[in-house]
Write an enzyme that holds these catalytic residues in place. Sequence first.
Site, PDB file in Angstrom:
ATOM      1  CB  CYS A 199      -9.898  10.476   2.620  1.00  0.00           C
ATOM      2  SG  CYS A 199     -10.472  12.156   2.744  1.00  0.00           S
ATOM      3  CD  GLU A 204      -3.323  10.134  -2.451  1.00  0.00           C
ATOM      4  OE1 GLU A 204      -2.971  10.215  -1.261  1.00  0.00           O
ATOM      5  OE2 GLU A 204      -4.403  10.618  -2.862  1.00  0.00           O
ATOM      6  CG  HIS A 225      15.821  -3.397  17.084  1.00  0.00           C
ATOM      7  ND1 HIS A 225      16.335  -2.841  15.935  1.00  0.00           N
ATOM      8  CD2 HIS A 225      16.348  -4.642  17.173  1.00  0.00           C
ATOM      9  CE1 HIS A 225      17.145  -3.699  15.359  1.00  0.00           C
ATOM     10  NE2 HIS A 225      17.173  -4.802  16.093  1.00  0.00           N
ATOM     11  CD  GLU A 253      15.271   0.233  15.134  1.00  0.00           C
ATOM     12  OE1 GLU A 253      15.857   0.347  16.231  1.00  0.00           O
ATOM     13  OE2 GLU A 253      15.145  -0.856  14.531  1.00  0.00           O
TER      14      GLU A 253
END
Length: 451
Positions: free
Chosen positions: A47, A180, A436, A441
Amino acid sequence: MAYDFDLFVIGAGSGGVRAARFAAGFGAKVAVAESRYLGGTCVNVGCVPKKLLVYGAHVADELEQAAGFGWTLEEGHFDWGTLIANKNREIERLNGIYRNLLVNSGVTLLQGHARLTGANEVEVEGQRYTAEHILIATGGWPQVPDIPGKELAITSNEAFYLKDLPRRVLVVGGGYIAVEFAGIFQGLGSATTLLYRGDLFLRGFDGSVRTHLKEELEKRGLDLQFNADIQRIDKLEDGSLKATLKDGRELVTDCVFYATGRRPMLDNLGLENTGVELDARGYIRVDQQYQTTAPSILAIGDVIGRVQLTPVALAEGMAVARRLFKPEQYRPVDYQNIPTAVFSQPPIGTVGLTEEQALEAGHKVQVFESRFRAMKLTLTDIQEKTLMKLVVDAETDKVLGCHMVGPDAGEIIQGLGIALKAGATKQQFDETIGVHPTAAEEFVTMRTVTR
């Protein structure tokens, strides 16, 4: 009888170190044996270095986008050697931190190969130690299919130490490691082909996510070849490699990178000297409390083949330490709604059930799905789309799954993991005020059922 240690941990990866540190903190006498590197796969060949290489590859995107924001840049030059040297320095720093964590916790650190010689006995470099409890946390190891020329291929273990960046790379596999690394190599400038024997990569992920990522990778010019597999690998006179496929085609490349699965690392572990049994897949068989078929021996992490993620191994290590030495704090690991990310380019973030899993489980499903061009790209010519998706139980309004493909997906999905763990409903998502302007959102503004 009197034992040398209350707990002897074999393997100083994430799970083993967590169990050892906290067991020692609870007053136990603990030893850890490690024959390779402190921090295990994640810190050394997993990782952490992978994410550093992903960051490096992503710089190319930032440079491409810069012109839209008024920046005029000279032609950039990437140096693989510098990236690898800097990565190595960071890994060495983390190795030292892991060493200090263990030693400062009062754990006895033994550097050498540990082998079980009995249910309560371990041998390290010719020295034998006894322990009331033994914890196996030896992790996994990449495997390459047994084909002619397999020795010419590399795995993730070797990829982090390549002397030079290959000009052409053939990545074989359809899991997250393959996806990946295909993105890493391509982003850093290698001509990259991803070869997978199935119809579509990332089996087990949501179907919308898999299809969307395929489309975005194709936009980036990644050569995706599905329903294809290698029959043999040969080295050519000029040093390049020829991969002969099962359909008879031949692909010439400079590097063949295999990411076709990992096996439990049980080599010379001495399990035959104990009552420890393996399951049908070859992983160590454990019960719900990580106890093997030998009562004094436990196992956690990749070696038991459950959810093979670093944070899961950490949670399992904590659970073992608490159950053995601080039972009043013990609570079992909850394997439901585990958030995860794939650091592809663009990245994936996901938590909860896929649409397919929800339907299979008998839920009456509502799907909310949104695809849009991120605000950051509106001043550029880049046409990459972000995908966001909610899977909702139509009868209870409970959100069953959240899925995203796009920038910062891993960061965004972490907070949604808490919401799903708390049992949030779609109404609660709708009533949450968005931040925002952000991409995040969108998860609280999707109102129309897609299907």
